[in-house]
Structure formats: C-alpha cells, structure tokens
Design an enzyme around this catalytic site. Structure first.
Site, mmCIF file in Angstrom:
data_model
loop_
_atom_site.group_PDB
_atom_site.id
_atom_site.type_symbol
_atom_site.label_atom_id
_atom_site.label_comp_id
_atom_site.label_asym_id
_atom_site.label_seq_id
_atom_site.Cartn_x
_atom_site.Cartn_y
_atom_site.Cartn_z
ATOM 1 N N ARG A 281 -6.668 -16.328 18.920
ATOM 2 C CA ARG A 281 -6.097 -17.300 19.702
ATOM 3 C C ARG A 281 -6.166 -17.453 20.920
ATOM 4 O O ARG A 281 -5.807 -18.569 21.664
ATOM 5 C CB ARG A 281 -4.273 -17.021 19.334
ATOM 6 C CG ARG A 281 -4.230 -17.318 17.882
ATOM 7 C CD ARG A 281 -2.646 -16.776 17.352
ATOM 8 N NE ARG A 281 -2.445 -17.326 15.898
ATOM 9 C CZ ARG A 281 -1.399 -16.790 15.353
ATOM 10 N NH1 ARG A 281 -0.657 -15.886 15.741
ATOM 11 N NH2 ARG A 281 -1.230 -17.078 13.974
ATOM 12 N N TYR A 424 -6.441 -24.930 13.545
ATOM 13 C CA TYR A 424 -6.595 -23.568 12.919
ATOM 14 C C TYR A 424 -6.390 -22.180 13.901
ATOM 15 O O TYR A 424 -5.837 -22.478 14.862
ATOM 16 C CB TYR A 424 -8.428 -23.340 12.799
ATOM 17 C CG TYR A 424 -9.347 -23.522 13.877
ATOM 18 C CD1 TYR A 424 -9.062 -23.268 15.551
ATOM 19 C CD2 TYR A 424 -10.527 -24.129 13.629
ATOM 20 C CE1 TYR A 424 -9.954 -23.664 16.394
ATOM 21 C CE2 TYR A 424 -11.408 -24.016 14.605
ATOM 22 C CZ TYR A 424 -11.228 -24.120 15.816
ATOM 23 O OH TYR A 424 -12.114 -24.138 16.959
ATOM 24 N N GLU A 425 -6.353 -21.030 13.488
ATOM 25 C CA GLU A 425 -5.558 -20.133 14.096
ATOM 26 C C GLU A 425 -4.270 -19.921 14.196
ATOM 27 O O GLU A 425 -3.522 -19.500 15.087
ATOM 28 C CB GLU A 425 -6.427 -19.560 15.406
ATOM 29 C CG GLU A 425 -7.875 -19.379 15.405
ATOM 30 C CD GLU A 425 -8.269 -18.137 14.145
ATOM 31 O OE1 GLU A 425 -7.193 -17.444 13.996
ATOM 32 O OE2 GLU A 425 -9.411 -18.095 13.799
ATOM 33 N N GLY A 426 -3.561 -20.913 13.159
ATOM 34 C CA GLY A 426 -2.189 -20.923 13.533
ATOM 35 C C GLY A 426 -1.964 -22.413 13.941
ATOM 36 O O GLY A 426 -2.028 -22.509 15.118
ATOM 37 N N GLN A 431 2.753 -21.880 16.418
ATOM 38 C CA GLN A 431 2.689 -21.258 17.609
ATOM 39 C C GLN A 431 4.084 -21.363 18.227
ATOM 40 O O GLN A 431 4.750 -20.481 19.049
ATOM 41 C CB GLN A 431 1.523 -21.978 18.639
ATOM 42 C CG GLN A 431 0.549 -21.643 17.964
ATOM 43 C CD GLN A 431 -0.269 -20.223 17.578
ATOM 44 O OE1 GLN A 431 0.116 -19.245 18.279
ATOM 45 N NE2 GLN A 431 -1.005 -20.195 16.712
#
Length: 560
Positions: A281, A424-426, A431
């Site tokens: 992230r 992506y990556e949350g 977030q």
C-alpha cells in the site's frame, strides 16, 4: 527528490540513530538515487510506449512479455536493485526502506506496466522471512530477496474481491506434508511471464473443515517450478484485456491440485498476507506520486512550447500568441499537480523512514510513535494520492487540448495506467473505512490526536503554519467532540461513519499536505519558481478543500 530527503526530512540524521543504518550518510543515499535514476532512464523508461502498444501476449498457457522487458528485468536484478532494503544475510544490501521507496517511485513514473512485475517482491520477501519454515526459507528467501525469482500474491477469486473471507480455493493435506491446492484466482499480476526463471506464488486457500470467513484461510507457497525442475499445476488460463497496464499480464490462475507448502500457522493466512499488503500500500501511494509526476512533466514541457492567444496582462504585441504556460487556467492545473507531488513525497518518504524506525529504533516510545504514523498515514497516502494521480493526470491531459487525446504525446497512457491504483491493494473506499472505522473511532481518536499534536510541534512560525495548527485542532475536536458523540449516540445509525469516511480521509490528507508544505517552506534552499509556484498552488487551489470536506461532514452529522 534528494532535496526532500535531505533538506526537508533530514533523513540521514534520523537513520543514523538506528544501529543498522549508523553508517548511512547523505553522500551514500545521493549516490544510490543518482544511479537508480540512470538505470531507470536508460533501461526501463524507453520500453514504456512499446509495452503499452504491444502488451503481454498469452498463448497456450504461456505469457511472452513485450520486447526488451526480460532483458531489462534481468539487468535490474543482477544489478542488485530489488534487494536494496533486504537484509544482508538474505542476499540483500541492508539499505534504508526509503531508498527502495524512492526507486519504485521512479520506476512507476517511467514504466508502470514493467514495474508491476517486481512491485510485490519486498512484500513477498517479508512474508517468507517472518512466516515461512526454515526449509522454505532455505529454498526461496534469497531468490526472492535478490529478485532472481519473482513472486505473486494470489488472493482474489471471481466471487471474493474485497471480501476475502468468501475465498473458496481448497488445500487438501498430502502424505508428504504438503497440500494440494485446487481453485481459481483472478487479477493475479505477473501470474505467468518470461521475465524470471521461476515464479513464487503465495496463495490464500481453505483447509478442510476450516471455519467460514477470513479466520479459516491459510497461506501456501507453490512455485512455477519445484526444486527438482518439474513444473507445478499452476496454470495461467488467460490474461485480462485491460484499460491500461498492457505491459503487465493480469492473469487468471488455475490450481489443479498443485502441491504446495503452508506458510505460517493454519488459519492465520491473512496475518501472513497482510505483511505483503501493508508494504504494497505504501508502494501504491508512491505509484500515484510517480504517475502524477510523469503527467506533470509532460504537461509542463508542452506548456513551455505551445503558443495560443495572449495571456491576461500580457506585454506581447497585439496579434502575438503567448505560451500557454503563462495563461492562468493552465498555471492553475500545473501548480496544483506540482503541489500534490511535492507534498506527497514528503509524506511518503516520511512513512518509509518510519517503517525502519518502527522496526529498529532503540526507544520503545519512538517505535510506538512510528507505528502510529504508519497505521494512520498509509491509508491516506494510498487513497488520496492515487485519486489525484488519475484526476491530476486527466487535468494534465487538458493542457494538451486535442493533442492529449491521441497516443502520440503519451499523456493518455498515464491516465489509463493510473486508474487501477485506485482499485487494487484495497480500494480507496476501503482505505477510508480502514482509517475511520477501524483505527480512529475504536480508541476515541486518541492515536489521531497524538499524531496531530506531534505534527503541530514540527510547524514553523509562518501564517500558513498557524493556519495549519488551527485546522489540526479543529479536526481533532471534530473527531472527539462531534463525530465520536454522533456515532455513539442512542439510536445512531451504524452507517454514519461509513458515509463520512471518504470525506474524513480527504480532510486528513489536506492536513498532511499543509504540514508537508510548512516543512518544505522552512527548509534551506526552498526557493525558485518551482517551489514558489507549487507552494502558492497548494494554498490557493488545494487547501480550500479542507473546509469543503469539513462542511460536508458537518452537514451529514446534522442531518443524521
């Protein structure tokens, strides 16, 4: 970049308080960055357009990367770039995490598609180092640390994206102590390619009779090729046709009872995987900064060449056209993006420094403060700066007018490539929820107030610094006196904090940027049009969003 590292953050002095980096001085850090810039410019940047236009090619389960990609990657790992921040005992160079972060910012700006391949290496390294058995470490740790073998993170399934608890890939115990993986994973970056001689897949799967939900997931390692040279039953069914990132193969991976080793404890797969995700992230936030920098560079260069009409207040003779960079509308676009890039670097590099401090500082209180910074700031960095990478790149395209909409100038590729970083990556919405619902509200805003108090002590004595202090106090009071009370009031809707989360994160991003610009303004040598224009751009065009977001949240609370 080095100005932010040395003059604004005094990184060498901070790092020298850590035993592992006592010998890391400014000269060494500058030399590493200079060499990184040369490598990225010479070996990676020239492949960007062809990588986009030709893209990764799939045929019969194999993926061929665009021309030049393999040669560039082989040169990359053999020169030691993937191992910058890995431990020396694992084949790494033991340098600070911030240098690795700055390298990946350069790579993302130069060629986002190519950079996707090594982008997960450090997270995979940390995951194997901290959770794998000694036997697995002996075979895979150094290969991943050096980048000789690339790695993937296999989480998502067709029905399980953000909600990983729905994952259904199965892992059945085998007599030899391994597990047979069966299931399909989608959106796997670099699941198949010809860049490296092996690929290490880290896969979330469910053991028989494991409980439903995320607590039933375990983590497994299955390579493309086993140590005896046989190929695993990890099959690339196809690659996705995407909006952007054509140089990165986004694979559908099928595991046909592929023998794999468990990593960590049964049922603790997400704990091990989050080591990868948290590192990723930060790097996604840096992708946003790098892509926005690339868009600004193109737009700024074009604005210094293209002439159109007379600018307001121009001294040009009647009938003469001025450079579009002198027109207020274009200056507003360019200065706004510059303000985001420079403030983002301060926030991101500080985060990378705090990662090393969190792990190594001899003082427990300082380690705790570093952990607080990383916990609260990382979701802001990932979300706000990837949002701005997309919207800011689109604004930079506007500087080109119609020329920006055609491929020739390259700006439209940045817009397409940048969009995925918001997902992506949350996702960015997750977030925001992570920040407000999981980190701020549970402790009553205590950690956030401590962070803002710390930042307030680092501000100077300028009018902007005083304005920032007042805004920090206002934000902390809003959290503890209004937001917390509203969410805990009898009959309060459980949806309320979720409605406010996006605005809350953006308001905090504005405070972090104001802190960053105060630090820049107080640094030696922060002069010249570049810094002056960006500083003005922040306070004139970006900062007013803080009041807007606070007003939106206030209205929502009143309505609730």
């Amino acid at each position: 970049m080095f100005f932010v590292l040395q003059q604004v953050l005094q990184a060498p002095a901070q790092l020298q308080t850590l035993p592992a980096h006592a010998e890391t001085d400014a000269a060494l850090m500058e030399q590493v960055l200079e060499e990184a810039g040369k490598f990225v410019a010479d070996a990676v940047a020239p492949l960007n357009r062809e990588g986009d236009e030709i893209g990764a090619q799939w045929k019969d389960g194999a993926v061929t990367m665009p021309p030049g990609f393999r040669e560039a990657y082989q040169a990359f790992w053999q020169a030691g770039w993937p191992s910058l921040a890995c431990a020396t005992e694992d084949g790494g160079q033991g340098l600070p995490a911030v240098l690795e972060a700055m390298l990946y910012e350069m790579l993302s700006a130069a060629n986002h598609g190519w950079t996707m391949a090594p982008g997960l290496l450090h997270g995979a390294y940390e995951c194997i180092k901290h959770h794998a058995s000694d036997e697995l470490k002996a075979t895979y740790l150094e290969k991943v640390a050096t980048g000789e073998w690339l790695a993937t993170m296999c989480l998502t399934e067709p029905h399980a994206g953000s909600d990983l608890g729905l994952a259904s890939t199965r892992a059945v115990p085998l007599e030899d102590g391994r597990y047979a993986l069966r299931g399909t994973k989608i959106f796997i970056s670099g699941g198949e390619h010809d860049l490296s001689d092996n690929i290490v897949h880290l896969v979330l799967a469910r053991l028989p009779e494991s409980p439903p939900g995320p607590k039933g997931l375990s983590l497994f390692l299955v390579p493309k090729f086993y140590p005896d040279g046989t190929r695993s039953a990890a099959v690339c069914e196809r690659i996705e046709e995407k909006m952007g990132l054509h140089g990165s193969p986004t694979c559908v991976m099928r595991f046909d009872d592929a023998p794999a080793w468990i990593v960590g404890e049964p049922g603790k797969g997400l704990n091990a995987m989050f080591v990868m995700m948290n590192a990723a992230r930060l790097h996604v936030g840096l992708q946003g900064i790098g892509l926005l920098e690339a868009a600004w560079q193109k737009a700024h260069a074009y604005a210094q060449e293209r002439r159109q009409m007379r600018a307001p207040g121009s001294a040009s003779k009647a009938g003469q056209a001025d450079l579009i960079g002198t027109h207020p509308a274009m200056r507003r676009i360019l200065d706004t993006q510059r303000a985001w890039v420079d403030a983002g670097r301060v926030v991101a590099y500080r985060t990378a420094l705090e990662l090393d401090i969190m792990k190594q500082h001899p003082d427990a209180a300082r380690r705790e403060a570093a952990s607080r910074w990383c916990s609260l700031v990382t979701p802001v960095l990932k979300s706000a700066w990837t949002d701005q990478a997309f919207t800011g790149a689109s604004a930079c395209l506007q500087v080109f007018g119609g020329h920006g909409y055609v491929r020739e100038w390259g700006i439209e590729q940045i817009v397409r490539d940048a969009r995925v970083a918001m997902i992506y990556e949350g996702t960015n919405e997750i977030q925001a929820i992570d920040l407000l619902v999981r980190k701020v509200l549970p402790d009553g805003g205590t950690a956030l107030s401590a962070l803002l108090t710390e930042l307030a002590t680092e501000l100077g004595d300028s009018p902007e610094a005083e304005r920032t202090r007042q805004a920090m106090t206002r934000f902390a009071q809003f959290t503890t006196e209004h937001l917390l009370a509203a969410t805990r009031a009898p009959g309060a809707s459980p949806e309320l904090p979720f409605w406010l989360a996006d605005d809350y994160l953006r308001a905090l991003a504005m405070l972090l940027m104001a802190w960053a610009w105060s630090r820049v303004a107080a640094a030696p040598q922060a002069s010249g049009p570049r810094w002056t224009d960006a500083h003005t751009g922040f306070w004139r065009w970006v900062w007013p969003e803080f009041d807007t977001r606070m007003a939106i949240m206030g209205t929502s609370l009143n309505a609730a």
